[in-house]
Enzyme design. Sequence first.
Site, PDB file in Angstrom:
ATOM      1  N   SER A 126       0.834  -1.208   0.000  1.00 31.33           N
ATOM      2  CA  SER A 126       0.000   0.000   0.000  1.00 31.33           C
ATOM      3  C   SER A 126       0.862   1.248   0.000  1.00 31.33           C
ATOM      4  CB  SER A 126      -0.857  -0.028   1.267  1.00 31.33           C
ATOM      5  OG  SER A 126      -1.391   1.232   1.516  1.00 31.33           O
ATOM      6  N   TYR A 151      -2.138  -1.180  10.883  1.00 28.99           N
ATOM      7  CA  TYR A 151      -2.348  -1.736   9.538  1.00 28.99           C
ATOM      8  C   TYR A 151      -1.167  -1.394   8.632  1.00 28.99           C
ATOM      9  CZ  TYR A 151      -3.848  -1.819   4.671  1.00 28.99           C
ATOM     10  OH  TYR A 151      -3.892  -2.031   3.318  1.00 28.99           O
ATOM     11  N   LYS A 155       2.023  -3.789   6.675  1.00 27.68           N
ATOM     12  CA  LYS A 155       2.479  -3.803   5.275  1.00 27.68           C
ATOM     13  C   LYS A 155       4.005  -3.630   5.223  1.00 27.68           C
ATOM     14  CE  LYS A 155      -1.440  -4.560   3.403  1.00 27.68           C
ATOM     15  NZ  LYS A 155      -1.723  -5.895   2.897  1.00 27.68           N
TER      16      LYS A 155
HETATM   17  P1  NAD Z   1     -10.986  -7.233   1.192  1.00 26.84           P
HETATM   18  O1  NAD Z   1     -11.225  -7.211   2.667  1.00 26.84           O
HETATM   19  O2  NAD Z   1     -12.140  -7.002   0.290  1.00 26.84           O
HETATM   20  O3  NAD Z   1     -10.293  -8.612   0.788  1.00 26.84           O
HETATM   21  C1  NAD Z   1      -9.413  -9.312   1.640  1.00 26.84           C
HETATM   22  C2  NAD Z   1      -9.885 -10.752   1.719  1.00 26.84           C
HETATM   23  O4  NAD Z   1      -8.997 -11.484   2.561  1.00 26.84           O
HETATM   24  C3  NAD Z   1     -11.279 -10.889   2.319  1.00 26.84           C
HETATM   25  O5  NAD Z   1     -12.095 -11.648   1.440  1.00 26.84           O
HETATM   26  C4  NAD Z   1     -11.070 -11.605   3.641  1.00 26.84           C
HETATM   27  O6  NAD Z   1     -12.145 -12.463   3.965  1.00 26.84           O
HETATM   28  C5  NAD Z   1      -9.767 -12.357   3.363  1.00 26.84           C
HETATM   29  N1  NAD Z   1      -8.970 -12.657   4.565  1.00 26.84           N
HETATM   30  C6  NAD Z   1      -8.576 -11.802   5.535  1.00 26.84           C
HETATM   31  N2  NAD Z   1      -7.860 -12.468   6.461  1.00 26.84           N
HETATM   32  C7  NAD Z   1      -7.796 -13.767   6.074  1.00 26.84           C
HETATM   33  C8  NAD Z   1      -7.215 -14.933   6.626  1.00 26.84           C
HETATM   34  N3  NAD Z   1      -6.582 -14.926   7.794  1.00 26.84           N
HETATM   35  N4  NAD Z   1      -7.344 -16.111   5.944  1.00 26.84           N
HETATM   36  C9  NAD Z   1      -8.002 -16.152   4.771  1.00 26.84           C
HETATM   37  N5  NAD Z   1      -8.587 -15.072   4.210  1.00 26.84           N
HETATM   38  C10 NAD Z   1      -8.491 -13.888   4.858  1.00 26.84           C
HETATM   39  O7  NAD Z   1      -9.819  -6.179   0.894  1.00 26.84           O
HETATM   40  P2  NAD Z   1      -9.281  -5.614  -0.490  1.00 26.84           P
HETATM   41  O8  NAD Z   1      -9.641  -4.172  -0.574  1.00 26.84           O
HETATM   42  O9  NAD Z   1      -9.616  -6.513  -1.602  1.00 26.84           O
HETATM   43  O10 NAD Z   1      -7.725  -5.669  -0.196  1.00 26.84           O
HETATM   44  C11 NAD Z   1      -6.897  -6.727  -0.667  1.00 26.84           C
HETATM   45  C12 NAD Z   1      -5.471  -6.451  -0.243  1.00 26.84           C
HETATM   46  O11 NAD Z   1      -5.048  -5.202  -0.781  1.00 26.84           O
HETATM   47  C13 NAD Z   1      -5.257  -6.362   1.258  1.00 26.84           C
HETATM   48  O12 NAD Z   1      -4.009  -6.955   1.570  1.00 26.84           O
HETATM   49  C14 NAD Z   1      -5.206  -4.867   1.527  1.00 26.84           C
HETATM   50  O13 NAD Z   1      -4.456  -4.556   2.669  1.00 26.84           O
HETATM   51  C15 NAD Z   1      -4.519  -4.383   0.269  1.00 26.84           C
HETATM   52  N6  NAD Z   1      -4.789  -2.968  -0.047  1.00 26.84           N
HETATM   53  C16 NAD Z   1      -6.083  -2.550  -0.197  1.00 26.84           C
HETATM   54  C17 NAD Z   1      -6.340  -1.206  -0.476  1.00 26.84           C
HETATM   55  C18 NAD Z   1      -7.753  -0.679  -0.619  1.00 26.84           C
HETATM   56  O14 NAD Z   1      -7.955   0.526  -0.553  1.00 26.84           O
HETATM   57  N7  NAD Z   1      -8.749  -1.542  -0.839  1.00 26.84           N
HETATM   58  C19 NAD Z   1      -5.273  -0.315  -0.628  1.00 26.84           C
HETATM   59  C20 NAD Z   1      -3.971  -0.774  -0.468  1.00 26.84           C
HETATM   60  C21 NAD Z   1      -3.730  -2.126  -0.185  1.00 26.84           C
HETATM   61  N1  UFG Z   2     -12.964  10.789   3.121  1.00 25.94           N
HETATM   62  C1  UFG Z   2     -13.973  11.679   3.452  1.00 25.94           C
HETATM   63  N2  UFG Z   2     -15.138  11.167   3.923  1.00 25.94           N
HETATM   64  C2  UFG Z   2     -15.367   9.838   4.064  1.00 25.94           C
HETATM   65  C3  UFG Z   2     -14.332   8.930   3.709  1.00 25.94           C
HETATM   66  C4  UFG Z   2     -13.144   9.451   3.251  1.00 25.94           C
HETATM   67  O1  UFG Z   2     -13.804  12.884   3.331  1.00 25.94           O
HETATM   68  O2  UFG Z   2     -16.439   9.444   4.512  1.00 25.94           O
HETATM   69  C5  UFG Z   2     -11.698  11.316   2.593  1.00 25.94           C
HETATM   70  C6  UFG Z   2     -10.516  10.926   3.475  1.00 25.94           C
HETATM   71  O3  UFG Z   2     -10.357  11.843   4.517  1.00 25.94           O
HETATM   72  C7  UFG Z   2      -9.370  10.949   2.446  1.00 25.94           C
HETATM   73  C8  UFG Z   2     -10.048  10.515   1.144  1.00 25.94           C
HETATM   74  O4  UFG Z   2     -11.452  10.720   1.340  1.00 25.94           O
HETATM   75  O5  UFG Z   2      -8.923  12.266   2.290  1.00 25.94           O
HETATM   76  C9  UFG Z   2      -9.806   9.042   0.831  1.00 25.94           C
HETATM   77  O6  UFG Z   2     -10.141   8.286   1.975  1.00 25.94           O
HETATM   78  P1  UFG Z   2     -10.299   6.699   1.949  1.00 25.94           P
HETATM   79  O7  UFG Z   2     -10.710   6.279   3.316  1.00 25.94           O
HETATM   80  O8  UFG Z   2     -11.162   6.297   0.803  1.00 25.94           O
HETATM   81  O9  UFG Z   2      -8.837   6.194   1.586  1.00 25.94           O
HETATM   82  P2  UFG Z   2      -7.457   6.383   2.352  1.00 25.94           P
HETATM   83  O10 UFG Z   2      -6.574   7.166   1.445  1.00 25.94           O
HETATM   84  O11 UFG Z   2      -7.636   6.888   3.721  1.00 25.94           O
HETATM   85  O12 UFG Z   2      -6.944   4.874   2.508  1.00 25.94           O
HETATM   86  C10 UFG Z   2      -7.111   3.897   1.489  1.00 25.94           C
HETATM   87  C11 UFG Z   2      -7.332   2.520   2.141  1.00 25.94           C
HETATM   88  C12 UFG Z   2      -6.089   2.048   2.845  1.00 25.94           C
HETATM   89  C13 UFG Z   2      -4.927   2.106   1.897  1.00 25.94           C
HETATM   90  C14 UFG Z   2      -4.796   3.498   1.330  1.00 25.94           C
HETATM   91  C15 UFG Z   2      -3.686   3.592   0.356  1.00 25.94           C
HETATM   92  O13 UFG Z   2      -8.422   2.581   3.056  1.00 25.94           O
HETATM   93  O14 UFG Z   2      -6.258   0.718   3.284  1.00 25.94           O
HETATM   94  O15 UFG Z   2      -6.007   3.873   0.674  1.00 25.94           O
HETATM   95  O16 UFG Z   2      -3.754   2.617  -0.582  1.00 25.94           O
HETATM   96  F1  UFG Z   2      -3.794   1.733   2.520  1.00 25.94           F
END
Ligand code: NAD
Ligand code: UFG
Length: 349
Positions: A126, A151, A155
């Site tokens: 991330s 969190y 990472k």
């Molecule tokens: P998500 O929660 O939709 O998907 C993660 C999946 O992993 C879920 O289906 C959950 O049930 C499964 N899981 C969690 N712990 C587990 C375990 N112990 N055993 C088996 N399965 C397990 O999340 P996502 O948004 O698809 O994110 C996927 C990956 O990308 C994550 O590693 C997250 O940290 C990373 N990531 C997400 C974002 C974002 O904004 N969505 C940004 C940066 C990084």
């Molecule tokens: N925001 C609002 N109102 C809301 C939700 C979000 O104003 O109800 C704003 C936040 O303050 C931020 C922007 O929208 O400025 C984006 O917020 P998100 O929560 O959508 O995303 P973040 O950048 O905080 O974090 C996301 C994921 C993390 C990941 C990160 C970088 O939640 O897991 O992107 O990849 F690590």
Amino acid sequence: MKTILVTGGTGYIGSHTVVELQEAGFNVVVVDNLSNSHVEVIDQIEAITGTRPEFEKVDLRDREATLEVFTRHPDIRAVIHFAALKAVGESVNIPLDYYKNNIDSLIHVLEGMKLSQVHHIVFSSSCTVYGEPDVLPVTEHAPIKKANSPYGNTKQICEEIMADFRIPNPDINVISLRYFNPIGAHESALIGELPIGIPNNLVPFITQTAIGIRDELKVFGDDYNTPDGSAIRDYINVVDLARAHVVAIERLIGKKNKSGYEIFNLGTGKGNSVFEVIKTFEKVTKSSLKYKVVGRREGDVEQVFADTAFANEELGWKAEKSLEETLLTAWKWEQYYRAENTPKSRTKK
Ligand code: NAD
Ligand code: UFG
């Protein structure tokens, strides 16, 4: 056919990636404990691609169960490790759950790989590892800042674990993909982001407000040092992001991974403010969104967006979809999902 193990494959990014992998001709085994996703997603993937991925309900915190997945599938060529807990705020309240889940799971996956002689792993990292970057756009060489949440720390630790693991196991190849802000849904609207409970993220909160589930969006801060005062992020289409995983897998299996441990930023290279996202959503949906400005959210950085040159040139991948089309896919998904209620009932139509 080459088999890829996708952990977290019923989750948001994982499910979109399984679709792209299957469409690129890979055989997929999905492992997920369904702690943050629904098993019906497998039906949806089948509805889109015509192929049902193999699914194993396994908790990766369980070492023996994880190793058994590898022994049951001796044909696995590579792993994409999505499975993790991912809510920044929640991680502050239950840090041990985050460390245990995210770190133990990776260790068990690496042990399984070693046991079964699987040499390739793509890891979900991330842009949170950069914290508040000193220079924008942020390159892969930007310093890793102290994580502002457990969190984010998981990472950083996971990236270090994989680097250390490679020292005595140099035949292991790693690609760590640092995602910026994934948004949107598959254009079929059969899969998308389905946060459990109140969404933390901006776009699901916007679509749930627009459909009437939430009263109004709270904009967290309009006093940042940005042109309109709201915070800036790099919003990347989830299907574009999913495609990058296919490219990464092909790079690993094709042995084009130059150093054995590569890191790529996955973003669009463009930053958009919260107000810009709201205005774009209103424009493409021809609607007006109820929102109010409140104070800043703790832990938020002011602005972060990617320098994508390395991913574009070295990986040969580029984000293609615009913010407009991506927000429309998110809206279409929200509408279909709410209309049909459950993912399962939708596939039957
Ligand atoms: P998500 O929660 O939709 O998907 C993660 C999946 O992993 C879920 O289906 C959950 O049930 C499964 N899981 C969690 N712990 C587990 C375990 N112990 N055993 C088996 N399965 C397990 O999340 P996502 O948004 O698809 O994110 C996927 C990956 O990308 C994550 O590693 C997250 O940290 C990373 N990531 C997400 C974002 C974002 O904004 N969505 C940004 C940066 C990084
Ligand atoms: N925001 C609002 N109102 C809301 C939700 C979000 O104003 O109800 C704003 C936040 O303050 C931020 C922007 O929208 O400025 C984006 O917020 P998100 O929560 O959508 O995303 P973040 O950048 O905080 O974090 C996301 C994921 C993390 C990941 C990160 C970088 O939640 O897991 O992107 O990849 F690590």
